[in-house]
Design a protein around this motif. Structure first.
Motif, PDB file in Angstrom:
ATOM      1  N   ASP A 150      13.726   2.613  -9.148  1.00  0.00           N
ATOM      2  CA  ASP A 150      14.846   3.103  -8.339  1.00  0.00           C
ATOM      3  C   ASP A 150      15.115   2.285  -7.087  1.00  0.00           C
ATOM      4  O   ASP A 150      16.040   2.573  -6.350  1.00  0.00           O
ATOM      5  CB  ASP A 150      14.571   4.548  -7.902  1.00  0.00           C
ATOM      6  N   LEU A 151      14.273   1.303  -6.833  1.00  0.00           N
ATOM      7  CA  LEU A 151      14.406   0.588  -5.563  1.00  0.00           C
ATOM      8  C   LEU A 151      15.103  -0.754  -5.748  1.00  0.00           C
ATOM      9  O   LEU A 151      15.008  -1.375  -6.806  1.00  0.00           O
ATOM     10  CB  LEU A 151      13.027   0.344  -4.958  1.00  0.00           C
ATOM     11  N   ALA A 152      15.782  -1.170  -4.696  1.00  0.00           N
ATOM     12  CA  ALA A 152      16.387  -2.495  -4.698  1.00  0.00           C
ATOM     13  C   ALA A 152      15.283  -3.546  -4.817  1.00  0.00           C
ATOM     14  O   ALA A 152      14.160  -3.340  -4.353  1.00  0.00           O
ATOM     15  CB  ALA A 152      17.175  -2.708  -3.416  1.00  0.00           C
ATOM     16  N   PHE A 178       4.601  16.011   2.344  1.00  0.00           N
ATOM     17  CA  PHE A 178       5.054  16.352   3.688  1.00  0.00           C
ATOM     18  C   PHE A 178       6.577  16.270   3.842  1.00  0.00           C
ATOM     19  O   PHE A 178       7.144  16.989   4.661  1.00  0.00           O
ATOM     20  CB  PHE A 178       4.296  15.541   4.738  1.00  0.00           C
ATOM     21  N   ILE A 179       7.217  15.448   3.018  1.00  0.00           N
ATOM     22  CA  ILE A 179       8.683  15.487   3.005  1.00  0.00           C
ATOM     23  C   ILE A 179       9.126  16.859   2.515  1.00  0.00           C
ATOM     24  O   ILE A 179       9.993  17.517   3.097  1.00  0.00           O
ATOM     25  CB  ILE A 179       9.265  14.418   2.059  1.00  0.00           C
ATOM     26  N   SER A 180       8.466  17.297   1.460  1.00  0.00           N
ATOM     27  CA  SER A 180       8.788  18.589   0.875  1.00  0.00           C
ATOM     28  C   SER A 180       8.547  19.712   1.877  1.00  0.00           C
ATOM     29  O   SER A 180       9.340  20.648   1.997  1.00  0.00           O
ATOM     30  CB  SER A 180       7.923  18.764  -0.364  1.00  0.00           C
ATOM     31  N   LEU A 181       7.452  19.613   2.624  1.00  0.00           N
ATOM     32  CA  LEU A 181       7.124  20.643   3.616  1.00  0.00           C
ATOM     33  C   LEU A 181       8.210  20.723   4.690  1.00  0.00           C
ATOM     34  O   LEU A 181       8.670  21.812   5.045  1.00  0.00           O
ATOM     35  CB  LEU A 181       5.761  20.341   4.253  1.00  0.00           C
ATOM     36  N   ILE A 224      -2.046   6.152  -4.820  1.00  0.00           N
ATOM     37  CA  ILE A 224      -1.321   7.317  -5.322  1.00  0.00           C
ATOM     38  C   ILE A 224      -1.471   8.483  -4.339  1.00  0.00           C
ATOM     39  O   ILE A 224      -0.531   9.243  -4.105  1.00  0.00           O
ATOM     40  CB  ILE A 224      -1.837   7.720  -6.728  1.00  0.00           C
ATOM     41  N   TYR A 225      -2.648   8.591  -3.730  1.00  0.00           N
ATOM     42  CA  TYR A 225      -2.892   9.663  -2.766  1.00  0.00           C
ATOM     43  C   TYR A 225      -1.948   9.564  -1.573  1.00  0.00           C
ATOM     44  O   TYR A 225      -1.324  10.543  -1.163  1.00  0.00           O
ATOM     45  CB  TYR A 225      -4.349   9.611  -2.309  1.00  0.00           C
ATOM     46  N   ILE A 226      -1.836   8.350  -1.034  1.00  0.00           N
ATOM     47  CA  ILE A 226      -0.942   8.146   0.105  1.00  0.00           C
ATOM     48  C   ILE A 226       0.495   8.515  -0.281  1.00  0.00           C
ATOM     49  O   ILE A 226       1.201   9.215   0.450  1.00  0.00           O
ATOM     50  CB  ILE A 226      -0.973   6.671   0.571  1.00  0.00           C
ATOM     51  N   GLY A 227       0.906   8.059  -1.449  1.00  0.00           N
ATOM     52  CA  GLY A 227       2.249   8.368  -1.921  1.00  0.00           C
ATOM     53  C   GLY A 227       2.445   9.859  -2.095  1.00  0.00           C
ATOM     54  O   GLY A 227       3.463  10.426  -1.703  1.00  0.00           O
ATOM     55  N   ILE A 265       8.183   3.440   0.562  1.00  0.00           N
ATOM     56  CA  ILE A 265       8.681   3.435  -0.824  1.00  0.00           C
ATOM     57  C   ILE A 265       8.856   4.865  -1.321  1.00  0.00           C
ATOM     58  O   ILE A 265       9.863   5.201  -1.939  1.00  0.00           O
ATOM     59  CB  ILE A 265       7.668   2.692  -1.734  1.00  0.00           C
ATOM     60  N   ASN A 266       7.888   5.707  -1.020  1.00  0.00           N
ATOM     61  CA  ASN A 266       7.963   7.073  -1.523  1.00  0.00           C
ATOM     62  C   ASN A 266       9.107   7.855  -0.890  1.00  0.00           C
ATOM     63  O   ASN A 266       9.770   8.638  -1.563  1.00  0.00           O
ATOM     64  CB  ASN A 266       6.629   7.796  -1.323  1.00  0.00           C
ATOM     65  N   ILE A 267       9.305   7.634   0.401  1.00  0.00           N
ATOM     66  CA  ILE A 267      10.439   8.300   1.046  1.00  0.00           C
ATOM     67  C   ILE A 267      11.735   7.869   0.380  1.00  0.00           C
ATOM     68  O   ILE A 267      12.584   8.687   0.035  1.00  0.00           O
ATOM     69  CB  ILE A 267      10.465   7.973   2.561  1.00  0.00           C
TER      70      ILE A 267
END
Lengths: 337, 270
Positions: free
Chosen positions: A113-115, B119-122, B110-113, B17-19
């Motif tokens: 999904d990323l550029a 926390f975005i969800s929270l 994966i844990y960091i992600g 990246i995850n955000i």
């Protein structure tokens, strides 16, 4: 000289559950599974030196990808040992990963999904590329791989050719010492193939990178590799210079004849061999050094009512097939394996 | 020092990246919130109906239960799905191969992600469900920053415990290659024993014992009880200690399980 890749007596056996047909079979397999062992790679040994580009070829299912996956450290071998720059790829996976770059032609290592630029930034960070060096490489890659127009495009909306150029950039951005390319040109058009080959060749020459390449494309092999390893049914059947194979088998060609009436038996001139015969078609292989295509065609057309015929260039696949069907042929080309 | 710098740089980009990945699906993001609002309204009406007949249930009055339920609803989406599905997908599609080829610890990355997404969800939940509780249902949320801090620490520990549990659970995919069934089982067990549906004290004693031995309560019931005031702050020490023990055991098991089962990997195709 210490080889960069040192593979000794490598073997991999998969164990799969064999199911009988139907629901009954599926239930049976649940309670009393019947295992079937499939040998994917058997007693494989080879060494590759720094800066070599080696073509690793074989028909589908020969064990190429299994070997590559073991070399990269993803798959665990059943027997034997691997050392890549002195590291055991399985036990020292992270240390090994720092040195290598891998392209799997059929799957992407980038973030869907990323550029592209975001993916590259992340890859550079993960591999701890110096920011200034990264900048330099990025602008170089952008030029030779023509990335400028796709840097801001998400991977999911790229064409196959764009995706592969993106993959290559991501694979080489940390300047790996060893690169495994598993069918990097699969499904690409001639232009993109050519660009990719030039990129690999140029990178190999400037960085003395060791490259192991699997492909079904004779063009890839011819333009890039001076040495090939051929694998069939999991075993090595040839390891030596590309030239030797070409000299030996490049002289063979085939002609396919199609007829209007059902085929009768045909007497072929010398230096010809009948390959396939069906009701309305006949395939003949001939030795170009002894007889010309027109002589063969002439001889056949005198005996049959030919509607159409095609002259085929020998491809790698048929050479491998021929090699496999005639085990003595390896001796003819002076295999070193 | 250099090592630490590079590590932080990697974490920063994994977080980034995850955000971006979460925000890439705007529609999904908002429709999820919509669904949560509707469910929260349904839950609250349900509990109000129950309390119209009596004053307390299992020693809790309506205000206490509603506060707990609202807070549990805020936490629920963080733990509801886990990433078993994703784990199975990586293995079935073979994308695990490129994950394993990166020169960073796979689990750590994966844990960091996962924490980032949690926390975005929270934050998203706190804003939407939280304001719903405050302004529509007039339910008072705690104002003491110390309570919030304790809640966050306990939640972080709880989510980490669940992360390790899910990691172990996900490793089953190396053997089964199909995880949808696993996911459903996990979901149903979590619903009852995490304390999302109702405060665990309302469960029969036998079920409470089971809940105590499952990791799910650590990520919902334990932190939410702190925030809702059901657990006094004086008990924090022993709660954190328990959570740390849980985490230590789960973490070690998850490492062992992964190192063992990764040998089973058979990357399909190609």
């Amino acid at each position: 000289m210490v080889p960069i890749i040192d593979v000794r007596n490598l073997g991999k056996t998969y164990r799969t559950i064999e199911k009988e047909n139907g629901v009954k079979g599926a239930v049976k397999a649940l309670f009393r599974p019947q295992y079937r062992e499939k040998v994917a790679v058997h007693d494989l040994s080879f060494q590759i030196d720094a800066g070599e580009i080696v073509g690793y070829i074989g028909v589908n299912g020969a064990g190429k990808s299994t070997t590559i996956k073991m070399l990269t450290g993803i798959l665990y071998p059943t027997t034997g040992s691997i050392a890549v720059l002195g590291h055991d790829p399985q036990r020292e996976r992270v240390a090994n990963a720092r040195n290598i770059g891998v392209v799997f032609g059929q799957r992407s290592q980038l973030w869907w999904d990323l550029a592209l630029i975001e993916s590259l930034n992340l890859v550079a960070n993960i591999y701890e590329v110096e920011p200034s060096r990264y900048k330099q490489l990025l602008s170089h890659f952008a030029e030779v791989l023509e990335l400028d127009e796709i840097l801001k495009t998400p991977i999911r909306s790229m064409s196959l050719g764009q995706k592969m150029r993106a993959e290559l950039a991501a694979t080489f951005i940390h300047e790996p010492k060893v690169v495994y390319l598993d069918e990097p040109t699969i499904g690409l058009d001639v232009m993109v193939k050519q660009r990719i080959r030039e990129f690999i060749k140029d990178y190999n020459q400037t960085h003395n990178t060791t490259v192991m390449l699997t492909t079904h494309d004779l063009g890839d092999i011819e333009q890039l590799c001076s040495r090939v390893i051929i694998i069939d049914n999991g075993s090595k059947v040839y390891d030596g210079p590309l030239n030797a194979i070409k000299q030996q088998f490049g002289k063979f060609r085939t002609i396919t004849f199609e007829t209007n009436q059902p085929m009768t038996s045909v007497n072929l001139p010398p230096a010809c061999e009948q390959l396939n015969l069906s009701e309305f078609s006949l395939e003949v292989r001939f030795d170009r050094s002894q007889i010309s295509a027109s002589q063969v065609a002439n001889a056949v057309m005198q005996q049959l009512d030919v509607a159409d015929f095609t002259l085929n260039e020998p491809d790698l696949e048929s050479i491998i097939k021929h090699l496999y069907q005639n085990p003595t042929a390896y001796n003819e080309v002076g295999a070193r394996g | 020092m250099d090592k630490l710098y590079y590590r932080l740089r990697i974490y920063r980009s994994v977080v980034g990246i995850n955000i971006k990945e979460v925000l890439a699906y705007n529609f999904w993001f908002w429709s999820q919130i919509g669904a949560h609002v509707l469910l929260t309204i349904a839950y609250i009406s349900f509990w109000k109906a129950l309390y119209s007949e009596r004053d307390t249930i299992a020693g809790l009055n309506m205000q206490q239960t509603l506060t707990y339920i609202i807070l549990a609803r805020i936490v629920m989406p963080l733990v509801q799905w886990g990433y078993t599905q994703e784990f199975g997908y990586w293995i079935r599609e073979g994308t695990i191969s490129s994950e394993l080829l990166r020169p960073v610890d796979f689990q750590e990355r994966i844990y960091i992600g996962h924490l980032t997404r949690t926390f975005i969800s929270l934050a998203q939940q706190l804003i939407v469900v939280g304001s719903l509780a405050l302004f529509v249902f007039k339910i008072s949320l705690p104002t003491d920053p110390l309570v919030w801090l304790s809640f966050l620490i306990s939640l972080l520990l709880g989510c980490s415990i669940l992360f390790c549990f899910d990691w172990i659970f996900g490793c089953i995919a190396f053997y089964s290659t199909e995880v949808w069934g696993l996911q459903v089982v996990r979901g149903s067990v979590l619903l009852l024993f995490s304390g999302v549906l109702l405060p665990l004290t309302m469960l029969p004693t036998e079920l409470q014992t089971i809940a105590k031995w499952l990791p799910f309560a650590q990520s919902v019931s334990v932190p939410v009880s702190i925030l809702s005031g059901m657990t006094p702050l004086s008990e924090l020490d022993s709660i954190w200690l328990q959570q740390l023990v849980w985490l230590g055991v789960m973490f070690m098991l998850s490492r062992l399980m992964f190192n063992f089962s990764v040998r089973k990997i058979t990357v399909q195709g190609g």
